[in-house]
Scaffold this motif. Structure first.
Motif, mmCIF file in Angstrom:
data_model
loop_
_atom_site.group_PDB
_atom_site.id
_atom_site.type_symbol
_atom_site.label_atom_id
_atom_site.label_comp_id
_atom_site.label_asym_id
_atom_site.label_seq_id
_atom_site.Cartn_x
_atom_site.Cartn_y
_atom_site.Cartn_z
ATOM 1 N N ILE A 48 0.829 -1.210 0.000
ATOM 2 C CA ILE A 48 0.000 0.000 0.000
ATOM 3 C C ILE A 48 0.862 1.258 0.000
ATOM 4 O O ILE A 48 0.591 2.217 -0.733
ATOM 5 C CB ILE A 48 -0.952 -0.023 1.206
ATOM 6 C CG1 ILE A 48 -1.899 -1.211 1.101
ATOM 7 C CG2 ILE A 48 -1.757 1.267 1.294
ATOM 8 C CD1 ILE A 48 -2.773 -1.412 2.299
ATOM 9 N N LEU A 49 1.914 1.259 0.814
ATOM 10 C CA LEU A 49 2.811 2.415 0.830
ATOM 11 C C LEU A 49 3.496 2.596 -0.515
ATOM 12 O O LEU A 49 3.652 3.722 -1.001
ATOM 13 C CB LEU A 49 3.848 2.242 1.938
ATOM 14 C CG LEU A 49 3.311 2.294 3.375
ATOM 15 C CD1 LEU A 49 4.424 2.003 4.361
ATOM 16 C CD2 LEU A 49 2.687 3.645 3.662
ATOM 17 N N LYS A 50 3.887 1.489 -1.118
ATOM 18 C CA LYS A 50 4.522 1.566 -2.432
ATOM 19 C C LYS A 50 3.531 2.057 -3.480
ATOM 20 O O LYS A 50 3.867 2.843 -4.378
ATOM 21 C CB LYS A 50 5.071 0.190 -2.812
ATOM 22 C CG LYS A 50 5.942 0.181 -4.045
ATOM 23 C CD LYS A 50 6.517 -1.214 -4.276
ATOM 24 C CE LYS A 50 7.427 -1.238 -5.504
ATOM 25 N NZ LYS A 50 7.979 -2.603 -5.750
ATOM 26 N N PHE A 51 2.286 1.602 -3.392
ATOM 27 C CA PHE A 51 1.250 2.008 -4.345
ATOM 28 C C PHE A 51 0.982 3.512 -4.233
ATOM 29 O O PHE A 51 0.796 4.188 -5.257
ATOM 30 C CB PHE A 51 -0.036 1.223 -4.066
ATOM 31 C CG PHE A 51 -1.147 1.486 -5.025
ATOM 32 C CD1 PHE A 51 -1.317 0.700 -6.154
ATOM 33 C CD2 PHE A 51 -2.037 2.529 -4.815
ATOM 34 C CE1 PHE A 51 -2.348 0.946 -7.043
ATOM 35 C CE2 PHE A 51 -3.062 2.791 -5.709
ATOM 36 C CZ PHE A 51 -3.214 1.987 -6.823
ATOM 37 N N ASN A 52 0.970 4.043 -3.028
ATOM 38 C CA ASN A 52 0.623 5.451 -2.825
ATOM 39 C C ASN A 52 1.785 6.401 -3.103
ATOM 40 O O ASN A 52 1.565 7.564 -3.430
ATOM 41 C CB ASN A 52 0.113 5.656 -1.403
ATOM 42 C CG ASN A 52 -1.220 4.992 -1.155
ATOM 43 O OD1 ASN A 52 -1.994 4.779 -2.080
ATOM 44 N ND2 ASN A 52 -1.487 4.653 0.091
ATOM 45 N N GLN A 53 3.038 5.916 -2.966
ATOM 46 C CA GLN A 53 4.179 6.816 -3.032
ATOM 47 C C GLN A 53 4.968 6.727 -4.341
ATOM 48 O O GLN A 53 5.781 7.595 -4.613
ATOM 49 C CB GLN A 53 5.131 6.521 -1.870
ATOM 50 C CG GLN A 53 4.529 6.807 -0.505
ATOM 51 C CD GLN A 53 5.453 6.421 0.619
ATOM 52 O OE1 GLN A 53 6.532 5.861 0.396
ATOM 53 N NE2 GLN A 53 5.049 6.698 1.852
ATOM 54 N N THR A 54 4.747 5.688 -5.136
ATOM 55 C CA THR A 54 5.555 5.535 -6.343
ATOM 56 C C THR A 54 5.244 6.633 -7.355
ATOM 57 O O THR A 54 4.104 7.077 -7.495
ATOM 58 C CB THR A 54 5.301 4.155 -6.973
ATOM 59 O OG1 THR A 54 6.139 4.002 -8.119
ATOM 60 C CG2 THR A 54 3.855 3.998 -7.401
ATOM 61 N N GLN A 55 6.272 7.062 -8.074
ATOM 62 C CA GLN A 55 6.149 8.070 -9.121
ATOM 63 C C GLN A 55 6.528 7.526 -10.486
ATOM 64 O O GLN A 55 6.364 8.213 -11.495
ATOM 65 C CB GLN A 55 7.035 9.278 -8.793
ATOM 66 C CG GLN A 55 6.674 9.975 -7.493
ATOM 67 C CD GLN A 55 5.293 10.593 -7.528
ATOM 68 O OE1 GLN A 55 4.813 10.995 -8.591
ATOM 69 N NE2 GLN A 55 4.650 10.663 -6.361
ATOM 70 N N ASN A 56 7.050 6.300 -10.525
ATOM 71 C CA ASN A 56 7.443 5.664 -11.784
ATOM 72 C C ASN A 56 6.199 5.219 -12.538
ATOM 73 O O ASN A 56 5.409 4.410 -12.024
ATOM 74 C CB ASN A 56 8.346 4.461 -11.491
ATOM 75 C CG ASN A 56 8.946 3.886 -12.768
ATOM 76 O OD1 ASN A 56 8.584 4.271 -13.876
ATOM 77 N ND2 ASN A 56 9.873 2.965 -12.591
ATOM 78 N N ALA A 67 -3.480 -4.458 -8.109
ATOM 79 C CA ALA A 67 -4.606 -4.063 -7.263
ATOM 80 C C ALA A 67 -5.940 -4.389 -7.936
ATOM 81 O O ALA A 67 -6.905 -4.787 -7.270
ATOM 82 C CB ALA A 67 -4.529 -2.575 -6.950
ATOM 83 N N ARG A 68 -5.986 -4.243 -9.271
ATOM 84 C CA ARG A 68 -7.199 -4.575 -10.000
ATOM 85 C C ARG A 68 -7.520 -6.070 -9.900
ATOM 86 O O ARG A 68 -8.690 -6.466 -9.759
ATOM 87 C CB ARG A 68 -7.040 -4.149 -11.458
ATOM 88 C CG ARG A 68 -8.219 -4.474 -12.362
ATOM 89 C CD ARG A 68 -9.468 -3.800 -11.919
ATOM 90 N NE ARG A 68 -9.319 -2.358 -11.845
ATOM 91 C CZ ARG A 68 -10.239 -1.554 -11.352
ATOM 92 N NH1 ARG A 68 -11.347 -2.038 -10.859
ATOM 93 N NH2 ARG A 68 -10.035 -0.247 -11.314
ATOM 94 N N GLN A 103 -7.241 1.640 1.318
ATOM 95 C CA GLN A 103 -6.209 2.613 1.659
ATOM 96 C C GLN A 103 -5.323 2.947 0.466
ATOM 97 O O GLN A 103 -4.427 3.790 0.587
ATOM 98 C CB GLN A 103 -5.363 2.086 2.818
ATOM 99 C CG GLN A 103 -6.182 1.841 4.068
ATOM 100 C CD GLN A 103 -5.329 1.774 5.311
ATOM 101 O OE1 GLN A 103 -4.502 2.648 5.555
ATOM 102 N NE2 GLN A 103 -5.512 0.735 6.096
ATOM 103 N N CYS A 104 -5.568 2.316 -0.672
ATOM 104 C CA CYS A 104 -4.870 2.680 -1.910
ATOM 105 C C CYS A 104 -5.558 3.898 -2.515
ATOM 106 O O CYS A 104 -6.778 3.914 -2.683
ATOM 107 C CB CYS A 104 -4.888 1.510 -2.898
ATOM 108 S SG CYS A 104 -4.009 0.043 -2.335
ATOM 109 N N LYS A 105 -4.805 4.902 -2.850
ATOM 110 C CA LYS A 105 -5.372 6.150 -3.338
ATOM 111 C C LYS A 105 -5.954 5.972 -4.734
ATOM 112 O O LYS A 105 -5.522 5.122 -5.509
ATOM 113 C CB LYS A 105 -4.302 7.238 -3.361
ATOM 114 C CG LYS A 105 -3.727 7.572 -1.992
ATOM 115 C CD LYS A 105 -2.626 8.621 -2.112
ATOM 116 C CE LYS A 105 -2.012 8.930 -0.761
ATOM 117 N NZ LYS A 105 -0.928 9.924 -0.853
#
Length: 696
Positions: A48-56, A67-68, A103-105
């Protein structure tokens, strides 16, 4: 557009987690061995943290695809298309996984909350759901208290969190009435700190009754179940009712609890009795409703949680019976008039003292809107919207420009309440007036959205749309116009409330805006509690534990008999694209078997009919040939009588007859007789000449 809520600053840059892995183990205490062998949760904090913070962009696309897939798996585990029924459904596991996915944006968060809301609406009551239900309750409270309450603006997902919280605590209250929360004191202790945060942040939602009523419901439920379960040894218990409805006057015998337990409101008891009579088609329904009206003064007590349940159960009965609908509307009319008179005459009932009355009125506006949409017959839907007697406001303008003209409240249909409240709205109006007006307009927007694309309800949808347009044109009160903006934002402008930017999320599927099934589930659960059938458990209890030796024996036996290959979406990504069909229930299977039987007998009957048709056709052909033969014989007989000939018509006679006939005709015409010898010589000469010509 986000709506300003309170001048607070969000201190949380990253979403926090209220639980560690050890706390999550309760979700698998009652799970099967196949679930225990897997990891505790497929959705981890790291993901979840990786999903919300990644920019790549590439990594973001891969995480979104993963996630889908988890969303698709959760849909199957939740049984969204089969009302939570089927062998593939595992609600505790799915609820836990969905609340982590929420909790995933972005679009994953919005879709996960929509799935959770739909599942909590239609899922049945089961004791095995309680651990996961407490986990979801604490997670939602954590999101509200630590994230949503600190937001500077009001977001649609925040509204959805409060709606989910309402469904969760409604279910917990029903389990509490059944006495099944006694072994969950530790979980109740974990919920207590959130009640203080909920109470402290209630003022920020005071001008949004749709959210405020849900928050107040959660607070009241926490107060009751924590007080009764943590500080007393007894809980609600019913005395066995042997006479059913024979003695409706002595309700206290069935409602009082021993040792200071919970005391059920008599009005709620009578509403459940009315629901039971409607389901069983009992002739005592009218008697029960008469006694129910006698307890209408119970609506003025501050134990409004029972009153909300009473309206919810009676609303479900009103969806099936016109008499129950009339009783519901009369009950609310007396309640509104009595509360407004008390608020004017008695100075003690001011401010927060009557906030519970606003919650009851707002709940009624939602119930009457659901009756307009989901009642069994068109007459019930029409009566809930226009009125039982075809109210005058259906034929005239609902909104009065002259506020001095005060209409009387004859009935509490949607248009009647709209006319009544709109005539009394002002800056210093009663709290019940503007909350009821707010709830009507808020639910009208959602009703209009629900009826979009429904050709059969096109006229009803147009009437609602015209009513809303008149509200926008004539109403100037900012609180009422705010209800329209909030409802539209909730339906059409869903945004992420936990980011510093506002981003619209396209909706791929039409989400549920009303709770269609929870009232029916609650009414059935309470009817089983108060009027239980003989030798039937009220709610499914915890399944008895199986000994380990017996489990080992069963596992060895299963392994020795057959081997099954299990395919998962993780191993075969193409399976995630396949459509997921609902697991057929008993009635669906029965319909299929009946269709097979009907088809078999229809084929047999068709074969018999074909054989009979062939026999009839053969007999007709034989009869036709016989008729033709008789007709021909008749024609030949007439020919022989008239012409003295036995030949058929258009048939030449034999050669000898033709020659003799020519001779006779020639001799008769010339009257000269030729010697026989000369004619014979002429024939011989002609024959010789033909031979010579052919020889040359």
């Amino acid at each position: 557009m986000p709506i300003n809520k309170s001048p607070a600053v969000n201190k949380f840059g990253v979403i926090s987690f209220p639980y560690g892995e050890e706390v999550l183990k309760f979700n698998f205490q009652n799970s099967s061995k196949s679930h225990k062998s897997r990891s505790l949760l497929l959705i981890r904090e790291k993901f979840i943290l990786k999903f919300n913070q990644t920019q790549n962009p590439v990594e973001k696309k891969e995480l979104l695809e993963q996630a889908r897939k988890n969303i698709l798996r959760c849909k199957r585990k939740l049984g969204l298309s089969s009302l939570g029924l089927g062998k593939h459904v595992h609600l505790p596991f799915a609820w836990t996984e969905v609340i982590y996915l929420a909790q995933c944006k972005g679009e994953i968060q919005d879709e996960a909350l929509g799935m959770l809301y739909a599942s909590l609406d239609h899922a049945s009551f089961d004791y095995d759901h309680l651990p996961a239900l407490f986990f979801v309750a604490e997670s939602v409270l954590y999101r509200l208290c630590c994230d949503a309450f600190l937001q500077e603006f009001l977001y649609s997902v925040e509204i959805k969190l409060t709606k989910i919280g309402y469904l969760i605590f409604l279910r917990l209250f029903i389990f509490f009435l059944h006495g099944q929360l006694r072994s969950f004191k530790e979980h109740l202790l974990r919920l207590q700190p959130y009640s203080y945060a909920l109470f402290a942040s209630g003022e920020s939602y005071h001008k949004y009754p749709n959210i405020f009523s849900n928050v107040q419901f959660m607070l009241k439920t926490l107060q009751i179940i924590c007080e009764k379960e943590l500080y007393s040894e007894s809980v609600f218990s019913t005395v066995e009712n042997t006479g059913r409805f024979a003695n409706t006057e002595s309700d206290t015998a069935h409602l009082q609890c021993n040792d200071g337990g919970y005391e059920l409101n008599p009005l709620l008891w009578h509403c459940v009795a009315a629901w039971f009579c409607v389901l069983s088609n009992s002739p005592q329904l009218n008697s029960v409703l008469e006694h129910l009206i006698l307890h209408k003064m119970q609506l003025q007590k501050k134990c409004w949680l029972d009153l909300v349940l009473a309206l919810l159960v009676l609303g479900e009965a009103a969806k099936l019976n016109m008499t129950c609908l009339k009783t519901l509307m009369d009950l609310m009319r007396d309640f509104v008039l009595s509360i407004m008179s008390v608020e004017k005459q008695d100075e003690e009932y001011t401010g927060d003292d009557l906030s519970w009355a606003g919650n009851v009125v707002h709940m009624y506006t939602t119930i009457i809107a659901e009756i307009c949409l989901y009642a069994a017959t068109s007459d019930l839907r029409k009566a809930a919207f226009i009125g039982l007697y075809g109210c005058k406001c259906a034929r005239k303008d609902v909104f009065l420009m002259d506020k001095s003209e005060q209409p009387e409240l004859q009935e509490t249909s949607i248009l009647s309440l709209l006319e009544f409240f709109s005539s009394k709205i002002s800056d210093n109006c009663d709290q019940v007036v503007w909350i009821g007006y707010y709830g009507l307009v808020y639910n009208l927007v959602k009703m209009s959205w629900e009826l979009q694309g429904d050709v059969e309800e096109d006229g009803f949808g147009n009437m609602i749309w015209q009513t809303l347009q008149k509200t926008k044109d004539y109403e100037k009160d900012a609180r009422i116009l705010n209800a329209i903006h909030i409802a539209q934002a909730e339906l059409n402008d869903r945004s992420d409330p936990f980011t510093r930017y506002s981003r619209k999320v396209p909706s791929k599927a039409k989400e549920e805006v009303f709770s269609k099934y929870i009232g029916w589930r609650v009414a059935n659960a309470l009817s089983k509690l108060l009027f239980p059938p003989p030798d039937v458990r009220v709610l499914p209890l915890k399944k008895p534990a199986v000994q380990q030796d017996q489990m080992k024996y069963l596992n060895k036996k299963q392994e020795s008999t057959k081997r099954v290959l299990h395919f998962t979406v993780r191993e075969h990504p193409s399976l995630s694209e396949l459509p997921m069909f609902p697991y057929p229930d008993f009635f669906t299977k029965a319909d299929k078997e009946l269709a097979k039987v009907i088809d078999y007998h229809w084929q047999k009957e068709r074969e018999i009919q074909q054989r009979e048709d062939a026999i009839c056709e053969a007999e007709e052909q034989k009869e036709k040939e016989l008729q033709e033969k008789k007709h021909f014989e008749k024609v030949m007989k007439q020919r022989e009588e008239k012409l003295h000939k036995q030949t058929k018509p258009y048939e030449l006679p034999p050669r000898a007859e033709v020659i003799s006939l020519e001779k006779k005709t020639t001799h008769k015409n010339t009257g000269v007789s030729m010697p026989e010898s000369s004619s014979t010589e002429n024939v011989k000469i002609a024959t010789f000449m033909l031979g010579e010509l052919s020889h040359n």
